[in-house]
Design a protein around this motif. Structure first.
Motif, PDB file in Angstrom:
ATOM      1  N   LEU A 115      -1.346   3.608  -6.867  1.00  0.00           N
ATOM      2  CA  LEU A 115      -0.512   2.410  -6.914  1.00  0.00           C
ATOM      3  C   LEU A 115       0.840   2.668  -6.261  1.00  0.00           C
ATOM      4  O   LEU A 115       1.452   1.760  -5.689  1.00  0.00           O
ATOM      5  CB  LEU A 115      -0.359   1.931  -8.353  1.00  0.00           C
ATOM      6  N   GLY A 116       1.329   3.911  -6.351  1.00  0.00           N
ATOM      7  CA  GLY A 116       2.597   4.245  -5.689  1.00  0.00           C
ATOM      8  C   GLY A 116       2.495   4.057  -4.182  1.00  0.00           C
ATOM      9  O   GLY A 116       3.406   3.511  -3.547  1.00  0.00           O
ATOM     10  N   GLU A 117       1.398   4.486  -3.619  1.00  0.00           N
ATOM     11  CA  GLU A 117       1.208   4.313  -2.170  1.00  0.00           C
ATOM     12  C   GLU A 117       1.099   2.838  -1.790  1.00  0.00           C
ATOM     13  O   GLU A 117       1.614   2.402  -0.762  1.00  0.00           O
ATOM     14  CB  GLU A 117      -0.058   5.067  -1.734  1.00  0.00           C
ATOM     15  N   ILE A 118       0.413   2.086  -2.646  1.00  0.00           N
ATOM     16  CA  ILE A 118       0.286   0.649  -2.388  1.00  0.00           C
ATOM     17  C   ILE A 118       1.653  -0.022  -2.461  1.00  0.00           C
ATOM     18  O   ILE A 118       1.978  -0.903  -1.658  1.00  0.00           O
ATOM     19  CB  ILE A 118      -0.719   0.039  -3.380  1.00  0.00           C
ATOM     20  N   ALA A 119       2.485   0.415  -3.410  1.00  0.00           N
ATOM     21  CA  ALA A 119       3.825  -0.158  -3.532  1.00  0.00           C
ATOM     22  C   ALA A 119       4.651   0.123  -2.279  1.00  0.00           C
ATOM     23  O   ALA A 119       5.381  -0.746  -1.788  1.00  0.00           O
ATOM     24  CB  ALA A 119       4.522   0.402  -4.774  1.00  0.00           C
ATOM     25  N   GLU A 120       4.522   1.322  -1.756  1.00  0.00           N
ATOM     26  CA  GLU A 120       5.296   1.651  -0.546  1.00  0.00           C
ATOM     27  C   GLU A 120       4.915   0.751   0.618  1.00  0.00           C
ATOM     28  O   GLU A 120       5.787   0.266   1.351  1.00  0.00           O
ATOM     29  CB  GLU A 120       5.056   3.119  -0.153  1.00  0.00           C
ATOM     30  N   LEU A 121       3.633   0.539   0.816  1.00  0.00           N
ATOM     31  CA  LEU A 121       3.209  -0.322   1.925  1.00  0.00           C
ATOM     32  C   LEU A 121       3.667  -1.759   1.721  1.00  0.00           C
ATOM     33  O   LEU A 121       3.941  -2.482   2.673  1.00  0.00           O
ATOM     34  CB  LEU A 121       1.684  -0.288   2.072  1.00  0.00           C
ATOM     35  N   THR A 122       3.716  -2.163   0.458  1.00  0.00           N
ATOM     36  CA  THR A 122       4.168  -3.524   0.179  1.00  0.00           C
ATOM     37  C   THR A 122       5.635  -3.684   0.566  1.00  0.00           C
ATOM     38  O   THR A 122       6.032  -4.675   1.190  1.00  0.00           O
ATOM     39  CB  THR A 122       3.971  -3.840  -1.318  1.00  0.00           C
ATOM     40  N   VAL A 123       6.436  -2.699   0.215  1.00  0.00           N
ATOM     41  CA  VAL A 123       7.854  -2.749   0.588  1.00  0.00           C
ATOM     42  C   VAL A 123       7.978  -2.742   2.108  1.00  0.00           C
ATOM     43  O   VAL A 123       8.777  -3.488   2.695  1.00  0.00           O
ATOM     44  CB  VAL A 123       8.616  -1.557  -0.028  1.00  0.00           C
ATOM     45  N   ALA A 124       7.186  -1.907   2.764  1.00  0.00           N
ATOM     46  CA  ALA A 124       7.254  -1.801   4.221  1.00  0.00           C
ATOM     47  C   ALA A 124       6.922  -3.124   4.901  1.00  0.00           C
ATOM     48  O   ALA A 124       7.426  -3.417   5.995  1.00  0.00           O
ATOM     49  CB  ALA A 124       6.308  -0.704   4.709  1.00  0.00           C
ATOM     50  N   ALA A 125       6.093  -3.921   4.254  1.00  0.00           N
ATOM     51  CA  ALA A 125       5.722  -5.213   4.855  1.00  0.00           C
ATOM     52  C   ALA A 125       6.835  -6.243   4.696  1.00  0.00           C
ATOM     53  O   ALA A 125       6.777  -7.321   5.289  1.00  0.00           O
ATOM     54  CB  ALA A 125       4.440  -5.734   4.209  1.00  0.00           C
ATOM     55  N   SER A 126       7.849  -5.907   3.886  1.00  0.00           N
ATOM     56  CA  SER A 126       9.022  -6.767   3.695  1.00  0.00           C
ATOM     57  C   SER A 126       8.704  -8.233   3.444  1.00  0.00           C
ATOM     58  O   SER A 126       9.235  -9.113   4.118  1.00  0.00           O
ATOM     59  CB  SER A 126       9.933  -6.678   4.933  1.00  0.00           C
ATOM     60  N   PRO A 127       7.830  -8.517   2.480  1.00  0.00           N
ATOM     61  CA  PRO A 127       7.620  -9.923   2.173  1.00  0.00           C
ATOM     62  C   PRO A 127       8.858 -10.511   1.502  1.00  0.00           C
ATOM     63  O   PRO A 127       9.658  -9.762   0.924  1.00  0.00           O
ATOM     64  CB  PRO A 127       6.441  -9.888   1.193  1.00  0.00           C
ATOM     65  N   ALA A 128       9.034 -11.796   1.609  1.00  0.00           N
ATOM     66  CA  ALA A 128      10.160 -12.431   0.910  1.00  0.00           C
ATOM     67  C   ALA A 128       9.954 -12.266  -0.589  1.00  0.00           C
ATOM     68  O   ALA A 128       8.865 -12.557  -1.094  1.00  0.00           O
ATOM     69  CB  ALA A 128      10.215 -13.912   1.279  1.00  0.00           C
ATOM     70  N   PRO A 129      10.960 -11.797  -1.291  1.00  0.00           N
ATOM     71  CA  PRO A 129      10.787 -11.624  -2.748  1.00  0.00           C
ATOM     72  C   PRO A 129      10.606 -12.967  -3.433  1.00  0.00           C
ATOM     73  O   PRO A 129      11.181 -13.966  -3.025  1.00  0.00           O
ATOM     74  CB  PRO A 129      12.094 -10.962  -3.205  1.00  0.00           C
ATOM     75  N   ARG A 130       9.805 -12.947  -4.489  1.00  0.00           N
ATOM     76  CA  ARG A 130       9.621 -14.153  -5.297  1.00  0.00           C
ATOM     77  C   ARG A 130      10.505 -14.086  -6.527  1.00  0.00           C
ATOM     78  O   ARG A 130      10.709 -13.006  -7.085  1.00  0.00           O
ATOM     79  CB  ARG A 130       8.174 -14.252  -5.790  1.00  0.00           C
ATOM     80  N   PRO A 131      10.977 -15.221  -7.001  1.00  0.00           N
ATOM     81  CA  PRO A 131      11.664 -15.223  -8.303  1.00  0.00           C
ATOM     82  C   PRO A 131      10.620 -15.129  -9.418  1.00  0.00           C
ATOM     83  O   PRO A 131       9.414 -15.254  -9.163  1.00  0.00           O
ATOM     84  CB  PRO A 131      12.360 -16.574  -8.320  1.00  0.00           C
ATOM     85  N   LEU A 132      11.080 -14.952 -10.623  1.00  0.00           N
ATOM     86  CA  LEU A 132      10.177 -15.043 -11.770  1.00  0.00           C
ATOM     87  C   LEU A 132       9.564 -16.438 -11.810  1.00  0.00           C
ATOM     88  O   LEU A 132      10.218 -17.414 -11.416  1.00  0.00           O
ATOM     89  CB  LEU A 132      10.935 -14.786 -13.078  1.00  0.00           C
TER      90      LEU A 132
ATOM     91  N   TRP B 216      -2.901  -2.582   5.714  1.00  0.00           N
ATOM     92  CA  TRP B 216      -3.477  -1.407   5.071  1.00  0.00           C
ATOM     93  C   TRP B 216      -3.850  -0.377   6.143  1.00  0.00           C
ATOM     94  O   TRP B 216      -4.232  -0.750   7.256  1.00  0.00           O
ATOM     95  CB  TRP B 216      -4.716  -1.785   4.251  1.00  0.00           C
ATOM     96  N   PRO B 217      -3.751   0.899   5.849  1.00  0.00           N
ATOM     97  CA  PRO B 217      -4.027   1.950   6.849  1.00  0.00           C
ATOM     98  C   PRO B 217      -5.453   1.870   7.411  1.00  0.00           C
ATOM     99  O   PRO B 217      -6.381   1.418   6.733  1.00  0.00           O
ATOM    100  CB  PRO B 217      -3.829   3.244   6.048  1.00  0.00           C
ATOM    101  N   GLY B 218      -5.595   2.337   8.643  1.00  0.00           N
ATOM    102  CA  GLY B 218      -6.915   2.449   9.242  1.00  0.00           C
ATOM    103  C   GLY B 218      -7.596   1.116   9.473  1.00  0.00           C
ATOM    104  O   GLY B 218      -8.819   1.054   9.613  1.00  0.00           O
ATOM    105  N   GLY B 219      -6.812   0.055   9.480  1.00  0.00           N
ATOM    106  CA  GLY B 219      -7.419  -1.250   9.719  1.00  0.00           C
ATOM    107  C   GLY B 219      -8.227  -1.780   8.571  1.00  0.00           C
ATOM    108  O   GLY B 219      -9.016  -2.718   8.727  1.00  0.00           O
TER     109      GLY B 219
END
Lengths: 285, 285, 285, 285
Positions: free
Chosen positions: A263-280, A6-9
Motif C-alpha cells: 500500500l505504501g508503494e501504491i500511495a507513492e504513485l498516487t501522489v506522483a499522479a497529482s490528482p486534485a485533492p478531494r474534501p471530506l 501503474w508500472p509496466g503498463g
C-alpha cells in the motif's frame, strides 16, 4: 477514471494486505472475552503461527505486502513484528487497542494514534506512515489527525475503486492518500466464527472465498482501479486457507495486467499522479 | 515444526472426535428450552440414534475415536456410553452440565469437573484422562485443575496446528498435553439450526462441510500438524450426514501420509516426543 | 430398526408435507408486523398463489400430500383450504393462531387446539386427525391432549428416523403415532428472509435446497426410515422454487425403493406394525 | 393468470430496477452511523461510483430501467439523479429520509411523501409517478395516499407474481397499479455486510446471486408473470458484481419470451389490461 499510471503498463493495482489483530481485536469488541483462554488462543494463533506461515507464502510467491498491526499486538508479540519487517514488508498502523476511532473522543483518538505509532517504532524501528482504522471504522476527525502527523495514507474508506488524495482541511492544503477497501475483499466475513464476538453464519470454504475475491479482481481488471484484499493471520494463516491464498497469489502474479504492490508503494504513485485533492464528503441532517 | 513422530512415517495425525452433547448442551445455553419437547428430542437424537449409527460408521471404516461426554448425558443415557466404550473407543470428559468453564467460579469449575469424572467412571467403569471444555470455552484456571487431577490432555485451545505440552504452573512442573482444535473443523457451524438457541444461517449440505474439512486436512498434510475434527451425534448422526462422513473417513484412512488415531493416542506420542512445556499465554490490560 | 412394512417392498417412506402458515405465523412471532402491508402480503402469497401452484405441482406428479393449516388461516382463506381438500390431500392441524404450544399454559393450549379443530372442520368438513406444532415447538402436555381427543398422529418431534407409537400416559394406554421431522428438511432455513421476523442469512438457491434434501433422502434410503419434507407455500410456491420442487418430486417418485405417501397413511401403517409404545422422554434438573 | 398482454408476444415481463439508497438508508436504520466516515463512504459509493457504472451497463445492453431515489439522496447527489434521467431512465420515489412508512404516523408519511416528490421534481424536473417503500415496508395507509396524489403505481407488495390494480378505497374508485417484488430478487440479502447495520452472513459471490435470480426468472417464464429484480448501486455497482449483472442482463435480453421494460411501462400495460381492481387485503385480530 483515475489518472494513476501503474508500472509496466498494468491496467490496475492489487495488494494483499494483512490486519494482524490478534488478541486486541477481541478484547476491544468484547472485554469479557479476556476470561476465555480458548478465545485468547484463537486470536493468538495469528501472531504465533499464522504470520509465520503467511510470511513463507509471500516469500514463495515473491510478494511484498503491508501488515497493519495494533500497538498492543506489537508489544505482546514483538518478535512477530520484527520478523515481518525483516522479511521486507511494510508495517502500518492499526490503532493501539484496536478501538474504533468512530466511537472515541478526539483526545482518545489522539492517544490511541500516538501510542500506536510509538509502539510500532519501538518494536520495529520504523515509525509507520500508513494507517487503517480498527474495525474499518474511520472517524471524521482521523484524516486530519493523520495529515497533521505526516502519515502518507489511510486505507479505511469505501467510496471509490481507486486511490485518491484527501484534503481533510482544504484551508491547510495538507492531504493524505486514501486507498479504499471494501467488505467483500476481506476474509472476516468468509471465515470468522467466534461465539459471543461474531457469529456470521456458516464458515465458508477457501474455494468460496477465492472465487469471491477473484470475481471482484476480474471486475477491477476490466474497469481499472486498485484491488485491496485483507486477510487476518488468525484466520487465513490456517493451513488450508494459507494454501488456497498462496495458489491465488501465484495466479494473480502471473496476470500481466495487474501490478502487485504494498500500500505504501501504491500511495507513492498516487501522489506522483497529482490528482486534485478531494474534501471530506458531507452528509446533511 | 512439531518434533512429534507419527507412526508409519505419517506426516500428520488426524482424529475424528465426537462431542455427545445431547440435552445438556441446550439446557446449559437456554434453560427455558427444557419446556420444549421438540427441542429436547432434537438433542436426544444424538444419544438415542446418532451415536449408534456413528459407531457403525466407525466400525465399518475400522476407526477408533474419542467421544467427549458430559456427565449429565452419561447419567441420562448410560447404555449409550457403555456401547461407546464396548466398541473400543475412548470416553473423555466434557463437563457435567455442559457449562462453560470460563463463566464459572473456581469452586464451580471444580464441582463440575469432579462430578463429571465421577459420573463417567460410574457409568463406563473408566475415569477419563482427556478433557474438552463445553462450548470450547476453556478458562484460565482449568489447565491447572486438570493437571492436579492427573488428566493427560485437554483439547480446547486454538493456538497451534500440533499438540504441545502445557505447564499451567511452571513452578510445579506438572504439565498436560494440549491438542488444539479450531472452529472450521466442527459440524456445529455447518449444520446447527435450533430456534432460540442458535440460528447460524442456512443449513449447509454435507458436501459443503466435507469440502471445508478436506481443504484444511490437505493444508495440514502439506505443513504437518494434527487435524482434529469434531462431530456432534445429534447433528452428524443423521442418515445423510453420517453417510457423507463415512465416505470421508474412508477417504482419509486411505491416505498413506495420515495417521488416524484417538486423542489419547495422540497425547501419548506428544509426551513421548518430550517437547519443552509452554507456560500459559499472557495478555495485558 | 423400525418394524414398519412399507408397501411394495419399499425400503423407506417419504412425504412432501406443507405448512400453510400465511399471515398467522408472522402475527404470532411479531405482532407489530400487522402494521406492515408488505409483510402481510409476503405471507398472503402462500394461501393466495403458492398453494394453487403447488396443488398443480402435486397433480402433475401424481402425488398426495398433507397440508398443516392454522385455524386462523383457514378462516381467512377458506377457499384455499377447500381447494386443498377437493384435490384429495389431507388437511391437518397446525394450531389456531400459530402460537408455540411450549409457550402456553395448558388451558391456552386446549383453547388453541379445539378452536383450530373447529375451524378446520367448519371450513373443510373434516375434523383433523394429524397435528404439527406451530414453530415445530411441541410442549410436554400436547401429546396427552392430542391422544385424549382422538388424534392419530403428531409430527413435531425429532428423536428418530422412523415413526413410532408414543404413549403420553402409560397408565391410560392411549397412544398416538409420532412421525418425526428435522430442521434440515424444511424450506424455512433455506429461503426465509423477513426483516424483524427472521434474518437467517443469504437466501439459498433452489438447487442448494434440493441438494440438501436429496442427500438426506439418500441417507434414509440406505438406513431405512421415513423422510418428511416440509415446504411453506409462501416460500416454495414461488415459480422458481416450485419448479425445482416439482422436478425433485418427480425424481423421488421414480425411485422404486421409496414409498411416497401422506402422513395419515404413514400413521396407519405405523399403527398396523404395532410397535411397543414409548413413554415420553425424560430430562433431569 | 394475469390478463396483461406483453409486447411482441412475450410470455412474461422483466425489469431491472435500482434502489439508490446511498447514505439515507443507513442514517434511517442506525442514526449513530452518521459518526462513521467509513460507513458513510460505503453508502456514498452508490451515487458516486456505482450509478455511473450501472448506467454504462444499461447503455451497453440497450436497457431502460427504473431508479428509486430517496429525496435526501437526490438533494445530496443531484448530478447523479440528473445523469440517470438524462440517460432516459425512469426516476421514481423512494421516500425522503428512507424511513419505513409502516413505522410512521399518517401525518409523517404525508410529509415524507410530499417532501420526496418535491425534491425529485426540483432536481430532475419530473414529478415521480412510481413509488417503492423504503425497506420494502409499505403501510396500510400509503396506497390511499399514493392514489390521492395521482401516483400510477407502487412496487412494494409481495402477494402475486404479476401486476394488478389495487383500489385502496373501493368507494372512491381510485386505483393504483401494484407491481409486486420479493426478497429473493434483491441484491441486499446476497451482498450486504455492514457492521452495526446488517450482518446477514457470508457475502455471496455474484455467481451465486445470478444463479438465484435466474432460477426464479426461469420459473416466471414457465408460469407467466412479472419478474422484478432490485439492485443497490452501493452494492452491485462494484466492478465484479456489475460485470456479472451486465452478462446476466445481456442473457435476459436475448430471451425471446421475456419483455424487458421499466416499471412505468409495465404499469401502463397493466392499466390497459383493465383488470378488476382488488381491495386492500384484510387480516383479523
Amino acid at each position: 477514471m483515475s489518472a494513476i499510471r501503474w508500472p509496466g503498463g498494468a491496467g490496475c493495482a492489487a495488494s494483499f494486505s494483512f490486519d494482524v489483530d490478534g488478541e486486541s481485536a477481541v478484547l476491544a469488541a468484547a472485554p469479557s472475552a479476556a476470561g476465555s483462554l480458548s478465545t485468547m488462543t484463537h486470536q493468538a494463533y495469528g501472531p504465533l503461527v499464522g504470520v509465520r506461515r503467511l510470511l513463507e507464502v509471500l516469500e514463495r510467491t515473491g510478494t511484498r505486502s503491508t501488515f497493519f498491526v495494533p500497538g498492543y499486538t506489537a508489544e505482546l508479540h514483538p518478535g512477530t513484528v520484527r520478523d515481518i519487517a525483516a522479511a521486507g514488508h511494510e508495517i502500518a498502523h492499526h490503532g493501539y487497542h484496536h478501538l474504533k476511532p468512530a466511537g472515541l473522543s478526539t483526545a482518545e483518538q489522539i492517544e490511541q494514534l500516538d501510542r500506536g505509532s510509538d509502539a510500532l517504532e519501538r518494536v520495529s524501528g520504523i515509525r509507520p506512515v500508513g494507517y487503517r482504522a480498527p474495525m474499518w471504522d474511520l472517524s471524521w476527525e482521523m484524516p486530519g489527525l493523520l495529515a497533521a502527523r505526516g502519515f502518507r495514507y489511510d486505507s479505511s474508506l469505501m467510496d471509490d475503486d481507486a486511490p485518491y488524495l484527501l484534503a481533510p482541511d482544504p484551508a491547510s492544503g495538507a492531504a493524505i492518500v486514501e486507498i479504499p477497501i471494501q467488505w467483500a475483499l476481506d476474509d472476516w466475513e468468509q471465515y470468522c466464527y467466534l461465539p459471543d464476538v461474531t457469529e456470521l453464519g456458516p464458515i465458508q470454504t477457501p474455494q468460496h472465498a477465492v472465487e469471491l475475491w477473484r470475481s471482484e479482481l476480474d471486475g477491477i481488471r476490466r474497469f481499472g482501479g486498485c484491488w485491496v484484499l485483507t486477510n487476518h493471520p488468525f484466520l487465513s494463516g490456517r493451513p488450508g486457507r494459507a494454501t488456497a491464498l498462496e495458489a491465488f497469489i501465484a495466479e494473480v502474479r502471473a496476470m500481466p495486467d495487474v501490478w502487485v504492490a504494498t500500500l505504501g508503494e501504491i500511495a507513492e504513485l498516487t501522489v506522483a499522479a497529482s490528482p486534485a485533492p478531494r474534501p471530506l464528503p458531507r452528509i446533511e441532517p
